[in-house]
Design a protein around this motif. Structure first.
Motif, PDB file in Angstrom:
ATOM      1  N   TYR A 139       0.858  -1.197   0.000  1.00  0.00           N
ATOM      2  CA  TYR A 139       0.000   0.000   0.000  1.00  0.00           C
ATOM      3  C   TYR A 139       0.891   1.242   0.000  1.00  0.00           C
ATOM      4  O   TYR A 139       1.042   1.919   1.031  1.00  0.00           O
ATOM      5  N   GLU A 149      -5.687   5.822   3.056  1.00  0.00           N
ATOM      6  CA  GLU A 149      -5.338   4.485   3.558  1.00  0.00           C
ATOM      7  C   GLU A 149      -4.399   4.671   4.739  1.00  0.00           C
ATOM      8  O   GLU A 149      -3.519   5.534   4.712  1.00  0.00           O
ATOM      9  N   ARG A 167     -12.995   2.587  11.419  1.00  0.00           N
ATOM     10  CA  ARG A 167     -13.846   2.237  10.265  1.00  0.00           C
ATOM     11  C   ARG A 167     -15.255   2.833  10.403  1.00  0.00           C
ATOM     12  O   ARG A 167     -15.856   3.242   9.405  1.00  0.00           O
ATOM     13  N   LYS A 193     -12.670   5.017   3.991  1.00  0.00           N
ATOM     14  CA  LYS A 193     -11.208   4.886   4.026  1.00  0.00           C
ATOM     15  C   LYS A 193     -10.810   3.457   4.376  1.00  0.00           C
ATOM     16  O   LYS A 193     -11.611   2.696   4.922  1.00  0.00           O
ATOM     17  N   ARG A 194      -9.552   3.125   4.069  1.00  0.00           N
ATOM     18  CA  ARG A 194      -9.061   1.770   4.330  1.00  0.00           C
ATOM     19  C   ARG A 194      -8.071   1.794   5.491  1.00  0.00           C
ATOM     20  O   ARG A 194      -7.141   2.603   5.505  1.00  0.00           O
TER      21      ARG A 194
END
Length: 307
Positions: A191, A230, A244, A250-251
């Motif tokens: 990522y 992220e 979350r 969003k991650r």
């Protein structure tokens, strides 16, 4: 299971009103426990909430040292810890007797005590701190030497930020040492746009890889930034529920699926309900210890308000 949780939540809500109670939950608690809380936060935020709360009963969904802090600040309130066995392995690494012996070895040092410690240890300290304000607390002290207990990794991080001479107690958090630098490097490759945010209880080699080093409250605020899409998260997994929930678009990627504090997971909806029904287990800090510990906690809160 969801129906069962909903039923329990309804019963808790009704009983909470009858008891004039408020429910505080730490960011590491189970998601369903966070969801029924009046306030969810980090140690500093919850300490400040406890000091200002109107309710006569505080149900603390966290671990023992947190409930003790609420009792220290609110002696007139009933403080309930729904599972009395919810402790902290880091806090258990030091006793008041051990701290007194260490103070004799360093008579000129100011004693700074991480809030993750027993009330008796706070009572032997000059000032408390949390991970959120530790650097600020140490910077505020004129002492040339700081005796910092009990987390050596948080203490090391403070020393790199302040340049102060630090004498460190050899305690550490078993959950945060499971977070490894090798895994962060792998995730950064996977990522490349993700921000790496880790807790200051992590090892120095983990901290060196981070974009930000923050307590749990700081992580929640950081996640809301526009430039964060992220986030690689280096702390206990319980915080992912809040991250979350507050940022559904969003991650959030945990560094380690093993970063779980078993004590933080002991409190359940059933135990919260039972605690309100029976008004136990109660956490009450003895007055002699409470007054000494309160002086150290009050100094911490005063520094927080001044900044």
């Amino acid at each position: 299971m969801e129906n069962r949780d909903a039923e329990l939540a309804e019963k808790i809500s009704a009983l909470k009103k009858r008891r004039n109670a408020v429910i505080l939950a730490h960011n590491y608690q189970l998601g369903e426990v966070q969801d029924i809380a009046d306030f969810v936060g980090d140690s500093l935020d919850l300490s400040q909430r406890a000091a200002k709360i109107d309710a006569g009963v505080i149900v603390f969904c966290g671990v023992r040292f947190m409930a003790e802090t609420a009792s220290i600040l609110c002696p007139e309130k009933v403080v309930l810890l729904p599972d009395v066995s919810a402790g902290c392995l880091l806090a258990d690494t030091i006793t008041a007797e051990q701290l007194r012996a260490k103070k004799k070895e360093h008579p000129q040092a100011a004693v700074v005590c991480y809030v993750n410690s027993p009330a008796e240890v706070k009572a032997e300290s000059d000032v408390c701190c949390t991970s959120a304000n530790a650097v600020r607390v140490v910077e505020s002290l004129d002492a040339r030497e700081i005796l910092f207990v009990p987390d050596k990794y948080l203490g090391h991080y403070i020393s790199t930020r302040t340049g102060k001479k630090m004498v460190l107690w050899p305690g550490f958090c078993p959950t945060h040492v499971r977070i490894k630098p090798e895994r962060i490097k792998e995730l950064k490759r996977e990522y490349p746009q993700a921000k790496v945010v880790v807790h200051p209880e992590c090892r120095p080699e983990v901290i060196a890889l981070a974009n930000a080093v923050l307590g749990t409250g700081g992580m929640c605020r950081y996640a809301q930034r526009d430039d964060v899409r992220e986030m690689i998260v280096g702390t206990e997994l319980g915080i992912l529920h809040r991250l979350r929930k507050e940022n559904p678009d969003k991650r959030f990627i945990p560094v380690s699926e093993q970063a779980i504090c078993p004590d933080m997971k002991l409190i359940t909806l059933e135990k919260v309900l039972r605690s309100l029904e029976k008004m136990s287990p109660e956490v009450k800090v003895p007055e002699e210890i409470r007054l000494k510990a309160k002086a150290a906690v009050d100094r911490m809160l005063k520094i927080g308000q001044e900044s």
